[in-house]
Design a protein around this motif. Structure first.
Motif, short mmCIF file in Angstrom:
data_model
loop_
_atom_site.label_atom_id
_atom_site.label_comp_id
_atom_site.label_asym_id
_atom_site.label_seq_id
_atom_site.Cartn_x
_atom_site.Cartn_y
_atom_site.Cartn_z
N VAL A 196 6.57 -5.95 -2.84
CA VAL A 196 5.31 -7.15 -2.87
C VAL A 196 4.55 -5.95 -2.05
CG1 VAL A 196 7.25 -8.00 -3.28
CG2 VAL A 196 7.40 -7.30 -1.20
N LEU A 197 5.35 -5.63 -0.91
CA LEU A 197 3.33 -4.78 -0.43
C LEU A 197 3.19 -2.83 -0.82
CD1 LEU A 197 3.80 -6.57 3.80
CD2 LEU A 197 2.63 -7.05 0.88
N ARG A 198 2.11 -2.84 -0.90
CA ARG A 198 2.10 -1.29 -1.50
C ARG A 198 0.65 -0.80 -0.35
NH1 ARG A 198 2.92 -5.16 -6.01
NH2 ARG A 198 4.08 -4.28 -8.35
N GLY A 199 2.16 0.05 0.34
CA GLY A 199 0.82 0.65 1.73
C GLY A 199 -0.74 0.41 2.19
N VAL A 200 -0.66 -1.36 2.58
CA VAL A 200 -1.03 -2.13 3.54
C VAL A 200 -1.88 -1.61 4.29
CG1 VAL A 200 -1.38 -4.16 4.65
CG2 VAL A 200 -0.69 -4.35 1.95
N THR A 201 -3.17 -1.45 5.09
CA THR A 201 -2.83 -1.55 6.36
C THR A 201 -4.30 -1.94 7.38
OG1 THR A 201 -2.96 1.38 5.95
CG2 THR A 201 -4.62 0.84 7.73
N LEU A 202 -4.73 -2.83 7.83
CA LEU A 202 -5.66 -3.39 8.27
C LEU A 202 -5.27 -3.08 9.67
CD1 LEU A 202 -4.11 -6.40 10.00
CD2 LEU A 202 -3.84 -6.41 7.18
N HIS A 206 -4.39 -8.32 -3.15
CA HIS A 206 -4.52 -8.20 -4.39
C HIS A 206 -3.03 -8.07 -4.59
CE1 HIS A 206 -3.79 -8.54 -9.10
NE2 HIS A 206 -3.65 -10.09 -8.94
N ALA A 207 -2.19 -8.01 -5.21
CA ALA A 207 -0.71 -7.33 -6.26
C ALA A 207 0.23 -6.67 -4.94
CB ALA A 207 -0.76 -6.48 -7.34
N GLY A 208 0.18 -7.06 -3.26
CA GLY A 208 0.43 -6.26 -2.03
C GLY A 208 -0.07 -5.23 -1.76
N ARG A 209 -1.91 -5.29 -2.21
CA ARG A 209 -2.47 -3.78 -2.06
C ARG A 209 -4.03 -4.03 -1.36
NH1 ARG A 209 -5.32 -1.01 -6.35
NH2 ARG A 209 -4.98 -1.71 -8.12
N VAL A 210 -4.43 -3.86 -0.72
CA VAL A 210 -6.25 -4.37 0.07
C VAL A 210 -7.18 -3.30 -1.27
CG1 VAL A 210 -7.42 -4.03 1.67
CG2 VAL A 210 -5.36 -3.80 2.63
N LEU A 211 -8.13 -4.76 -0.78
CA LEU A 211 -8.77 -4.07 -2.57
C LEU A 211 -10.52 -3.96 -1.38
CD1 LEU A 211 -8.01 -6.16 -5.01
CD2 LEU A 211 -6.78 -4.04 -5.07
N GLU A 212 -10.26 -4.43 -0.45
CA GLU A 212 -11.71 -5.45 0.16
C GLU A 212 -11.62 -5.34 1.82
OE1 GLU A 212 -16.50 -6.34 -0.29
OE2 GLU A 212 -14.89 -6.13 -2.06
N ASP A 213 -12.18 -4.59 2.07
CA ASP A 213 -11.81 -4.98 4.29
C ASP A 213 -13.75 -4.50 4.31
OD1 ASP A 213 -9.29 -5.34 6.22
OD2 ASP A 213 -11.20 -3.67 6.88
#
Length: 291
Positions: free
Chosen positions: A19-25, A225-232
């Motif tokens: 549900v989360l795929r390598g999220v970094t923020l 989207h889909a547990g990953r960051v597409l833009e930041d």
């Protein structure tokens, strides 16, 4: 400067599903960051991971979460619970189900203040009235004596906002706090959150699917989207010059006062299919990585 919140490569799974795929923020002190995406993108799951409130069947498989430089995942449960409500607070999505229906408003705020700040009952009730006045609730002493069902949805949300900022938190996670409210009340709630954020010096992670909310109060934003960051990036830059096709599609699907309704375009299904295919491919690659 040490970030208030730093999430690195966070992966969360429920059973065999990621549900989360390598999220970094990162969230800097006093910053307001919007976490944007459609339903099911993983926004609320990320917030729950930070709060330590993941469902029982959810597992953090890799990554880290640091609050003011301290690894939350390395903390014991008792130590982490001391942070929740005091240094890390939540404004939940549904004010009706988030307040105890059989407890008066005053009793619920009093309990929070006595638990985290060690106030006496009399001092806690006096502070509770001050908090309701801060969120522009008229006749706060009367409201303290009422049950949640006896006040409006907008007032219930104001109560929850007052409780979130009651202990001067460093971090507030606002989980779609305007979803259940009408447009006029939404604006009032956003203005209230911004005013209290400035007064208390808190950082806010604003979880929302509404780009209008992000444009109003967020300095930076992360598109999920889909547990990953597409833009930041900075909100103004992302909204003016979106780099990812999904961000551009979200903007095209957002109602705006300066263009006709006919100009709205739904997010293309083939783009969604492509993004999910990429997510599943990343899952397969992650599964082959050495532990």
């Amino acid at each position: 400067m040490t970030p208030t919140l730093q999430v690195q490569g966070l992966r969360v799974a429920i059973g065999a599903s990621n549900v989360l795929r390598g999220v970094t923020l990162e969230l800097q002190p006093r910053e307001v960051r919007g976490l944007v995406g459609e339903s099911g993108a993983g926004k609320s799951m990320l917030g729950r991971a930070v709060l330590g409130l993941l469902p029982a069947n959810a597992t953090i498989t890799s990554g880290s979460i640091a609050f003011e430089g301290v690894d939350l995942l390395a903390m014991g449960e008792a130590e982490r619970r001391k942070l929740l409500g005091r240094r890390i607070a939540l404004i939940p999505q549904d004010p009706m189900t988030s307040l105890n229906p059989v407890k008066r408003v005053g009793a619920q705020i009093e309990r929070l203040l006595r638990h985290h700040l060690g106030l006496s009952r009399r001092a806690a009730l006096a502070r509770a009235a001050e908090l309701l006045a801060e969120v522009a609730i008229r006749d706060p002493l009367r409201v303290l004596s009422l049950y949640p069902h006896e006040i409006s949805g907008g007032m219930r949300q104001r109560v929850l906002i007052a409780m979130a900022f009651a202990c001067d938190p460093a971090l507030v996670i606002a989980d779609e706090p305007t979803t259940a409210l009408d447009v006029t009340v939404q604006r009032q709630v956003l203005q209230l959150v911004e005013r209290l954020r400035q007064r208390h010096g808190s950082a806010v992670l604003m979880v929302t699917h509404d780009l209008g909310v992000v444009a109003k109060i967020c300095r930076s934003m992360t598109v999920l989207h889909a547990g990953r960051v597409l833009e930041d990036g900075d909100t103004a830059d992302v909204l003016a010059r979106p780099r990812h096709a999904y961000t551009r599609a979200l903007l095209a699907a957002t109602p705006r006062a300066d263009r006709p309704a006919a100009a709205l375009r739904p997010v293309p299904p083939d783009l969604i299919e492509q993004l999910w295919s990429e997510a599943h491919r990343l899952d397969q690659l992650a599964a082959t990585e050495p532990a």
